[in-house]
Write an enzyme that holds these catalytic residues in place. Sequence first.
Site, PDB file in Angstrom:
ATOM      1  N   GLY A 189     153.346  81.579  43.988  1.00 15.56           N
ATOM      2  CA  GLY A 189     154.556  82.335  44.296  1.00 15.56           C
ATOM      3  C   GLY A 189     154.156  83.716  44.775  1.00 15.56           C
ATOM      4  O   GLY A 189     152.987  84.099  44.664  1.00 15.56           O
TER       5      GLY A 189
ATOM      6  N   LYS B 141     145.567  88.077  51.058  1.00 18.10           N
ATOM      7  CA  LYS B 141     144.416  88.734  50.438  1.00 18.10           C
ATOM      8  C   LYS B 141     144.852  89.864  49.514  1.00 18.10           C
ATOM      9  O   LYS B 141     144.231  90.135  48.494  1.00 18.10           O
ATOM     10  CB  LYS B 141     143.493  89.324  51.515  1.00 18.10           C
TER      11      LYS B 141
ATOM     12  N   HIS C  47     148.856  95.047  54.153  1.00 17.68           N
ATOM     13  CA  HIS C  47     149.622  94.287  53.193  1.00 17.68           C
ATOM     14  C   HIS C  47     150.386  95.226  52.283  1.00 17.68           C
ATOM     15  O   HIS C  47     150.132  96.426  52.247  1.00 17.68           O
ATOM     16  CB  HIS C  47     148.732  93.320  52.406  1.00 17.68           C
TER      17      HIS C  47
ATOM     18  N   GLY D 116     144.168  84.988  59.158  1.00  8.89           N
ATOM     19  CA  GLY D 116     144.819  86.167  58.581  1.00  8.89           C
ATOM     20  C   GLY D 116     146.118  85.837  57.873  1.00  8.89           C
ATOM     21  O   GLY D 116     146.572  84.687  57.886  1.00  8.89           O
ATOM     22  N   ASP D 117     146.676  86.847  57.225  1.00 11.54           N
ATOM     23  CA  ASP D 117     147.925  86.712  56.464  1.00 11.54           C
ATOM     24  C   ASP D 117     147.819  85.648  55.377  1.00 11.54           C
ATOM     25  O   ASP D 117     148.805  85.012  55.014  1.00 11.54           O
ATOM     26  CB  ASP D 117     149.116  86.374  57.384  1.00 11.54           C
TER      27      ASP D 117
HETATM   28  P1  GDP Z   1     147.017  89.543  53.822  1.00  9.07           P
HETATM   29  O1  GDP Z   1     147.336  90.068  55.168  1.00  9.07           O
HETATM   30  O2  GDP Z   1     146.059  88.403  53.843  1.00  9.07           O
HETATM   31  O3  GDP Z   1     146.628  90.601  52.842  1.00  9.07           O
HETATM   32  O4  GDP Z   1     148.357  88.887  53.283  1.00  9.07           O
HETATM   33  P2  GDP Z   1     149.556  89.616  52.529  1.00  9.07           P
HETATM   34  O5  GDP Z   1     149.066  90.299  51.319  1.00  9.07           O
HETATM   35  O6  GDP Z   1     150.366  90.318  53.540  1.00  9.07           O
HETATM   36  O7  GDP Z   1     150.338  88.310  52.020  1.00  9.07           O
HETATM   37  C1  GDP Z   1     151.155  87.575  52.830  1.00  9.07           C
HETATM   38  C2  GDP Z   1     152.485  87.308  52.159  1.00  9.07           C
HETATM   39  O8  GDP Z   1     152.393  86.171  51.321  1.00  9.07           O
HETATM   40  C3  GDP Z   1     153.043  88.409  51.289  1.00  9.07           C
HETATM   41  O9  GDP Z   1     154.418  88.536  51.560  1.00  9.07           O
HETATM   42  C4  GDP Z   1     152.835  87.915  49.872  1.00  9.07           C
HETATM   43  O10 GDP Z   1     153.822  88.374  48.968  1.00  9.07           O
HETATM   44  C5  GDP Z   1     152.967  86.426  50.059  1.00  9.07           C
HETATM   45  N1  GDP Z   1     152.214  85.653  49.091  1.00  9.07           N
HETATM   46  C6  GDP Z   1     150.944  85.881  48.658  1.00  9.07           C
HETATM   47  N2  GDP Z   1     150.566  84.891  47.829  1.00  9.07           N
HETATM   48  C7  GDP Z   1     151.609  84.011  47.739  1.00  9.07           C
HETATM   49  C8  GDP Z   1     151.799  82.766  47.069  1.00  9.07           C
HETATM   50  O11 GDP Z   1     150.923  82.249  46.378  1.00  9.07           O
HETATM   51  N3  GDP Z   1     153.016  82.136  47.256  1.00  9.07           N
HETATM   52  C9  GDP Z   1     153.997  82.660  48.031  1.00  9.07           C
HETATM   53  N4  GDP Z   1     155.124  81.992  48.172  1.00  9.07           N
HETATM   54  N5  GDP Z   1     153.840  83.827  48.682  1.00  9.07           N
HETATM   55  C10 GDP Z   1     152.667  84.498  48.555  1.00  9.07           C
END
Ligand code: GDP
Length: 429
Positions: free
Chosen positions: A416, A21, A46, A17-18
Amino acid sequence: MADNNTKASVVLGCQWGDEGKGKLVDILAKDIDVCVRCQGGNNAGHTIVVDGVKYAFHMLPSGLVNLKCVSVVGSGVVVHLPSFFSELEELEAQGLDCDGRLFISDRCHLVFDFHQIVDGLKEGELGRGSIGTTKKGIGPAYSSKASRSGIRVHHLYHPEEFEKRLRTIVAARYRRYGDFGYDVEAELARYKQLAERLRPYVIDSVEYLHKALGAGKRVLVEGANALMLDIDFGTYPYVTSSNTGVGGVCTGLGIPPSKIGSVIGVAKAYTTRVGGGPFPTELLDDVGQKLRDVGAEYGVTTGRPRRCGWLDMVVLRYSTMINGYTAINLTKLDVLDVFDEIKVAVSYDIAGKKVTAFPADLDDLASAKVNYVTLPGWNQSISKCRSFAELPENCQKYVRFIENDIGVPVKWIGVGAGREEMISVDTNE
Ligand code: GDP
């Protein structure tokens, strides 16, 4: 004429997770007609930023940010109605018009406040061996479902049946956990009102989705949680209570495998995990702390530090076998910018034997010695790169290493946190 062969696209988490996505779904949501959730509850989540406005999603499909997209909460999702409405209210207060664009399956099971109380009591009983659930009542609601005592959305519209089932299930929980002071009368009154409020959203989602696919609509299934938290294939019992893999798409929506097209796996360039349970590549040293700090690996709502470690190909291979990814979105590759060398786990040694498949037994996992390969870092920022060719050579090699190991192309690379900080890899590159 509409293409009647449309297949749903699916986005799933490959690890624990996290993985990020949300960003991929956000990018894909621009070109879809229907966005669907198939499992889990409001334990996922998210944040999506559109035109400077931050929208928080927990249970509702994030396709809602696209005003042309219809969102459906599928049958496999368990729904806490007060949270459903508070999430919706919050989105609408921020100016997102969801009117007529959100539907919920009449087969969804309901999560009640007593499920949330029981979640806390259960975790309390487990003590140090607790699962680390979000205490949103998701697990207990799925338990009710499996024990045939659950209450579904359609029961709301048969008040006598609803009342009988609620009284029976609360009495059973009292027998198990003692009287935890749940006001059933107040709950019955509250759900009478919630039922009416929910009525315009309720549909037969099986028929709806089949018609949508038949009419050539582009359907995106938004997975919640991730494969290693799957109730069957995750690190049981440190898992969530639903099928988070591709199987959950069929069982949670009532669509056949032949209606599933692309399955996009979202994998972080390293590994993180929240809560208890095995994590073979976990780093408890400065390197782990560096991954945590650079990657901002702290829970969004709880602030809880996430456990961090190197990428684990044993996990990724296993995840790929089960979900059959057709493409990978490698996320947070920029977090590795600051490392001189990067390790990747390729196998485990368990009881003196080399193991390349992910073991079922937690004791085996706990005793596993991890075999790593060490790849050179690139020591420069990649956040401005917008094509694969612009990535430093060692960074390209890292991506190719992963692709070659699992035999699946990496089609998107996150460089990023920003929406634009994503490379779409040209297959000819
Ligand atoms: P989910 O639970 O899988 O949907 O994950 P999230 O959408 O909560 O994403 C996790 C965090 O990683 C968020 O704060 C995003 O902004 C950050 N994030 C996503 N992709 C990237 C990336 O390629 N690089 C960086 N540095 N942060 C990212």
